[in-house]
Design an enzyme around this catalytic site. Structure first.
Site, PDB file in Angstrom:
ATOM      1  N   GLU A 101     -30.940 -85.298  18.664  1.00  0.00           N
ATOM      2  CA  GLU A 101     -31.402 -83.993  18.419  1.00  0.00           C
ATOM      3  C   GLU A 101     -31.198 -83.764  16.867  1.00  0.00           C
ATOM      4  O   GLU A 101     -30.064 -84.378  16.223  1.00  0.00           O
ATOM      5  CB  GLU A 101     -30.696 -83.150  19.229  1.00  0.00           C
ATOM      6  N   ASP A 102     -31.716 -82.761  16.405  1.00  0.00           N
ATOM      7  CA  ASP A 102     -31.425 -82.381  14.784  1.00  0.00           C
ATOM      8  C   ASP A 102     -30.251 -81.685  14.804  1.00  0.00           C
ATOM      9  O   ASP A 102     -29.375 -81.948  14.081  1.00  0.00           O
ATOM     10  CB  ASP A 102     -32.839 -81.676  14.191  1.00  0.00           C
ATOM     11  N   ASP A 105     -26.470 -76.037  17.712  1.00  0.00           N
ATOM     12  CA  ASP A 105     -26.120 -74.815  17.281  1.00  0.00           C
ATOM     13  C   ASP A 105     -25.560 -74.303  18.271  1.00  0.00           C
ATOM     14  O   ASP A 105     -24.263 -74.238  18.318  1.00  0.00           O
ATOM     15  CB  ASP A 105     -27.537 -74.269  16.749  1.00  0.00           C
ATOM     16  N   PHE A 154     -28.983 -71.378   7.366  1.00  0.00           N
ATOM     17  CA  PHE A 154     -30.417 -71.842   7.964  1.00  0.00           C
ATOM     18  C   PHE A 154     -30.846 -73.087   7.018  1.00  0.00           C
ATOM     19  O   PHE A 154     -30.899 -73.034   5.991  1.00  0.00           O
ATOM     20  CB  PHE A 154     -31.376 -70.871   8.109  1.00  0.00           C
ATOM     21  N   ARG A 167     -40.647 -79.864   6.602  1.00  0.00           N
ATOM     22  CA  ARG A 167     -40.115 -81.197   7.157  1.00  0.00           C
ATOM     23  C   ARG A 167     -40.092 -82.238   6.443  1.00  0.00           C
ATOM     24  O   ARG A 167     -39.338 -83.281   6.705  1.00  0.00           O
ATOM     25  CB  ARG A 167     -40.966 -81.279   8.565  1.00  0.00           C
TER      26      ARG A 167
END
Ligand code: 5GP
Ligand code: MG
Length: 187
Positions: A101-102, A105, A154, A167
């Site tokens: 997963e990126d 959070d 962010f 991206r």
């Protein structure tokens, strides 16, 4: 907020990312019990570049790869509701899963996906995340492997987007709004 009002402040360079991904792959390779029973699962879209690099660096590389699409995010805010819109193509019953997963959070996405894979009959589920924002955690979860810990900013690049922009950036950077630029919040 339109894209042309945003400025990106570099956080991790291409080189730093490469080093960390290589080190993580080495750690995963060392821990791997049974490569033939492993299925690496990439969470689309954000993890696609990280997964591509990580998977190629894990040795031996003779394991299965699949993809899942999940989202819990609208704009900059986590909704807490995780939606799986495109599920696995492979049967993972009895398999050892490496979930890639990126960002970890609030933890809603990863927790929901782990439960989902367990419901599908996975034998074990381990998680590898590019970025970890521990200060934002709501769900009780820690990643088994992570490249970087970051504060509550962010970020975009290296697969991560802001409304589908950025991206393709080879580095990871913090999104800085016009107001922040003016106030010097991030210089
Ligand atoms: P969680 O369910 O852990 O709150 O959210 C995880 C997902 O939110 C990540 O997979 C990622 O898609 C998105 N996300 C969280 N923080 C960021 C961020 O800083 N930048 C981007 N582009 N996505 C983020
Ligand atoms: Mg995501």
């Amino acid at each position: 907020m339109t894209t042309n009002q945003l400025k990106i402040k570099p956080l991790f360079s291409e080189e730093e990312i490469r080093e960390r991904v290589t080190a993580l792959a080495k750690q995963i390779s060392g821990d791997m019990q049974d490569p033939n029973n492993l299925t690496a699962i990439c969470v689309l879209n954000g993890a696609f570049i990280f997964a591509a690099d990580l998977i190629r660096a894990i040795n031996p590389g003779g394991f299965a790869v699949d993809f899942i699409r999940a989202s819990s995010y609208l704009g900059e805010h986590s909704t807490g509701t995780v939606c799986v819109s495109c599920d696995l193509k492979q049967d993972i019953r009895g398999r050892d899963i490496l979930l890639i997963e990126d960002i970890l959070d609030t933890g809603h996405t990863l927790s929901a996906l782990i439960r989902h894979f367990q419901d599908c009959g996975a034998r074990t589920v381990k998680t590898a995340v590019l970025l970890d924002k521990p200060s934002r955690r709501v769900a009780d979860i820690t990643a088994d492997y992570r490249c970087f810990e970051i504060p509550d900013d962010f970020v975009v690049g290296y697969g991560l987007d802001y409304n589908e922009q950025f991206r393709g950036l080879p580095y990871i950077g913090i999104v800085q709004t016009k107001t922040e630029q003016k106030n010097g919040v991030i210089d």
